[in-house]
Design a protein around this motif. Structure first.
Motif, PDB file in Angstrom:
ATOM      1  N   PRO A 100      -1.223  15.916  -6.578  1.00  0.00           N
ATOM      2  CA  PRO A 100      -2.540  15.614  -6.014  1.00  0.00           C
ATOM      3  C   PRO A 100      -2.424  14.470  -4.997  1.00  0.00           C
ATOM      4  N   ALA A 101      -3.155  14.566  -3.919  1.00  0.00           N
ATOM      5  CA  ALA A 101      -3.147  13.492  -2.924  1.00  0.00           C
ATOM      6  C   ALA A 101      -3.662  12.200  -3.550  1.00  0.00           C
ATOM      7  N   HIS A 102      -3.033  11.091  -3.171  1.00  0.00           N
ATOM      8  CA  HIS A 102      -3.446   9.821  -3.756  1.00  0.00           C
ATOM      9  C   HIS A 102      -3.016   8.651  -2.888  1.00  0.00           C
ATOM     10  N   PHE A 103      -3.632   7.516  -3.113  1.00  0.00           N
ATOM     11  CA  PHE A 103      -3.211   6.275  -2.476  1.00  0.00           C
ATOM     12  C   PHE A 103      -3.436   5.139  -3.465  1.00  0.00           C
ATOM     13  N   GLY A 104      -2.865   3.976  -3.149  1.00  0.00           N
ATOM     14  CA  GLY A 104      -3.046   2.873  -4.078  1.00  0.00           C
ATOM     15  C   GLY A 104      -2.422   1.582  -3.608  1.00  0.00           C
ATOM     16  N   MET A 105      -2.510   0.587  -4.478  1.00  0.00           N
ATOM     17  CA  MET A 105      -2.021  -0.748  -4.179  1.00  0.00           C
ATOM     18  C   MET A 105      -1.141  -1.226  -5.333  1.00  0.00           C
ATOM     19  N   ARG A 106       0.009  -1.823  -4.985  1.00  0.00           N
ATOM     20  CA  ARG A 106       0.912  -2.369  -5.997  1.00  0.00           C
ATOM     21  C   ARG A 106       1.159  -3.844  -5.726  1.00  0.00           C
ATOM     22  N   THR A 107       0.995  -4.654  -6.766  1.00  0.00           N
ATOM     23  CA  THR A 107       1.406  -6.052  -6.720  1.00  0.00           C
ATOM     24  C   THR A 107       2.617  -6.192  -7.644  1.00  0.00           C
ATOM     25  N   LYS A 108       3.065  -7.405  -7.881  1.00  0.00           N
ATOM     26  CA  LYS A 108       4.200  -7.578  -8.787  1.00  0.00           C
ATOM     27  C   LYS A 108       3.829  -7.288 -10.236  1.00  0.00           C
ATOM     28  N   GLU A 109       2.550  -7.388 -10.548  1.00  0.00           N
ATOM     29  CA  GLU A 109       2.133  -7.200 -11.939  1.00  0.00           C
ATOM     30  C   GLU A 109       1.290  -5.955 -12.147  1.00  0.00           C
ATOM     31  N   TRP A 110       0.541  -5.533 -11.121  1.00  0.00           N
ATOM     32  CA  TRP A 110      -0.434  -4.474 -11.309  1.00  0.00           C
ATOM     33  C   TRP A 110      -0.262  -3.345 -10.301  1.00  0.00           C
ATOM     34  N   LYS A 111      -0.692  -2.173 -10.706  1.00  0.00           N
ATOM     35  CA  LYS A 111      -0.726  -1.023  -9.803  1.00  0.00           C
ATOM     36  C   LYS A 111      -2.021  -0.249 -10.029  1.00  0.00           C
ATOM     37  N   LEU A 112      -2.745  -0.018  -8.935  1.00  0.00           N
ATOM     38  CA  LEU A 112      -3.969   0.778  -8.968  1.00  0.00           C
ATOM     39  C   LEU A 112      -3.760   2.016  -8.105  1.00  0.00           C
ATOM     40  N   TYR A 165       0.838  -1.206   0.000  1.00  0.00           N
ATOM     41  CA  TYR A 165       0.000   0.000   0.000  1.00  0.00           C
ATOM     42  C   TYR A 165       0.866   1.245   0.000  1.00  0.00           C
ATOM     43  N   TYR A 166       0.381   2.295  -0.631  1.00  0.00           N
ATOM     44  CA  TYR A 166       1.082   3.586  -0.667  1.00  0.00           C
ATOM     45  C   TYR A 166       0.071   4.711  -0.478  1.00  0.00           C
ATOM     46  N   ARG A 167       0.533   5.802   0.183  1.00  0.00           N
ATOM     47  CA  ARG A 167      -0.314   6.992   0.259  1.00  0.00           C
ATOM     48  C   ARG A 167       0.545   8.245   0.298  1.00  0.00           C
ATOM     49  N   TYR A 168       0.141   9.245  -0.475  1.00  0.00           N
ATOM     50  CA  TYR A 168       0.701  10.593  -0.356  1.00  0.00           C
ATOM     51  C   TYR A 168      -0.458  11.530  -0.065  1.00  0.00           C
ATOM     52  N   TRP A 169      -0.384  12.245   1.049  1.00  0.00           N
ATOM     53  CA  TRP A 169      -1.560  12.958   1.547  1.00  0.00           C
ATOM     54  C   TRP A 169      -1.482  14.476   1.433  1.00  0.00           C
ATOM     55  N   MET A 170      -0.334  15.056   1.102  1.00  0.00           N
ATOM     56  CA  MET A 170      -0.182  16.516   1.107  1.00  0.00           C
ATOM     57  C   MET A 170      -0.675  17.088  -0.224  1.00  0.00           C
ATOM     58  N   HIS A 171      -1.974  17.233  -0.328  1.00  0.00           N
ATOM     59  CA  HIS A 171      -2.616  17.571  -1.597  1.00  0.00           C
ATOM     60  C   HIS A 171      -2.150  18.932  -2.127  1.00  0.00           C
ATOM     61  N   MET A 172      -1.492  18.895  -3.289  1.00  0.00           N
ATOM     62  CA  MET A 172      -1.072  20.087  -4.024  1.00  0.00           C
ATOM     63  C   MET A 172      -0.238  21.047  -3.174  1.00  0.00           C
ATOM     64  N   LYS A 173       0.594  20.470  -2.306  1.00  0.00           N
ATOM     65  CA  LYS A 173       1.491  21.272  -1.485  1.00  0.00           C
ATOM     66  C   LYS A 173       2.918  21.099  -1.999  1.00  0.00           C
TER      67      LYS A 173
END
Length: 401
Positions: free
Chosen positions: A333-345, A320-328
């Motif tokens: 832009p603030a975002h979060f997501g999930m990475r596997t070995k093959e896919w990233k959302l 899991y990943y998250r960056y929360w400091m929106h447009m600072k």
């Protein structure tokens, strides 16, 4: 994958190594700290004031838990001084006890300011440009581009003139004064060479000083008896997608270097694609020291993965990943997501916060990349019906995180 080892893990790691009857390690932290509180759990520390300065930096130092902290300035280049202090501590330690030394270089944190001895390094070569510097193809979404690319001038600090307020051109006054008569593409090419060479010159100072540390360990006969780990707190965008800085979930920023030298147990040249996080570093070191990982500590030891190249059946398959400091600061832009070995959302969630100067509000959007077949992330597949099932599965993983 991103950011430093959690400070709680560092403190617990240090305490466990120092106090366990089977360990009894001497511990030291030297260089960048930048965690708000001093590394009081260590036997010795010499750390920079905040981010620190590249030239003639100031340090906080404490020789032992019984001593009082002092503060002073030192003349010289930051990377050199940190390595010199690390070697001095290694020379003066109790040679009858094992040790853990954290040598934290400030470099290559921006703004990149290399020692003058590197001023001519790479001066006569042209560094190859990433293709996405000029053609970003189908990377991104309405959250990073806008509905009609209207956000391109406000999203993500740029190499050339694209971003109105945050770019390498805007930061480098000497460069800016020479570019007024150039086209945008000419400016971008010139700025890219300046950007990369400044970065690589700063990194060279780290490389040379790591060599100094390794040479000292070898001179003491301790190199092959010491677990040497080289890592960083994140990756860096070096012009890919015309972005600079970090804070993105894209691969160049998300991934971080992790290299281990320990010939007694890890075969040279071993590589593995297991998904490890910085939370796993402390449990792994405790495993090698023969110390039980505290139940409250995050992460898991990946010692067996390094030594065998094989993952256990229960090892994580997503991160899991998250960056929360929106447009600072750097207009991400603030975002979060999930990475596997093959896919990233990735989900850019468009929070309603007051943006930085000149930054427009950003709409929410999803991005989906097959990083196995598209490692440069040039084709956002979200919304393509044939990948709906994959996107839904990753969303469920996000929901469960």
């Amino acid at each position: 994958m991103n950011q430093e080892i959690p400070v709680e893990n560092l403190v617990q790691l240090n305490k466990a190594l120092r106090k366990a009857s089977t360990a009894g390690y001497q511990t030291a932290a030297i260089g960048k700290w930048h965690l708000g509180t001093q590394p009081l759990a260590f036997d010795y520390y010499k750390v920079l004031h905040g981010q620190g300065k590249y030239h003639n930096p100031e340090f906080f130092e404490r020789d032992s838990p019984k001593e009082t902290e002092t503060t002073f300035g030192e003349e010289g280049y930051c990377s050199d001084l940190i390595a010199k202090s690390s070697v001095a501590w290694l020379k003066n330690r109790d040679k009858t006890r094992p040790f853990m030394l954290l040598t934290h270089f400030k470099a290559p944190h921006g703004p990149w300011d290399a020692h003058e001895r590197y001023d001519s390094l790479y001066a006569d070569i042209d560094i190859p440009e990433p293709g996405s510097l000029f053609d970003n193809k189908m990377n991104g979404s309405i959250a990073t581009r806008g509905y009609n690319d209207e956000l391109l001038f406000n999203i993500g600090s740029s190499v050339g003139r694209r971003h109105r307020y945050r770019s390498h051109v805007a930061k480098d006054r000497g460069l800016r004064s020479r570019l007024s008569a150039m086209t945008d593409d000419e400016v971008k090419r010139t700025a890219y060479q300046s950007y990369l060479k400044q970065y690589l010159r700063c990194v060279r100072g780290v490389d040379d000083n790591i060599n100094l540390l390794l040479d000292h360990l070898e001179s003491e006969g301790e190199l092959d008896n010491t677990i040497v780990i080289y890592t960083s707190d994140q990756g860096m965008m070096l012009g890919e997608h015309d972005y600079i800085d970090k804070r993105w979930m894209y691969e160049e920023s998300l991934r971080m270097p992790f290299i281990v030298r320990y010939p007694k147990a890890i075969k040279a040249g071993t590589r593995c694609d297991a998904l490890i996080n910085n939370t796993d570093f402390a449990p792994t070191l405790l495993d090698y020291a023969g110390v039980t990982t505290p139940e409250s500590m995050q992460g898991h030891s990946f010692r067996s993965i390094m030594e065998t190249g094989q993952e256990g059946a229960d090892w994580r398959q997503a991160s899991y990943y998250r960056y929360w400091m929106h447009m600072k600061h750097h207009y991400k832009p603030a975002h979060f997501g999930m990475r596997t070995k093959e896919w990233k959302l990735i989900f850019f969630y468009g929070v309603d916060e007051k943006p930085e100067k000149g930054a427009a509000p950003t709409p929410p959007a999803w991005e989906l990349y097959n990083i196995k077949n598209d490692p440069l992330e040039m084709n956002n597949l979200y919304g393509d019906p044939q990948y709906t099932e994959i996107a839904d599965r990753l969303k469920q993983m996000l929901k469960a995180t």
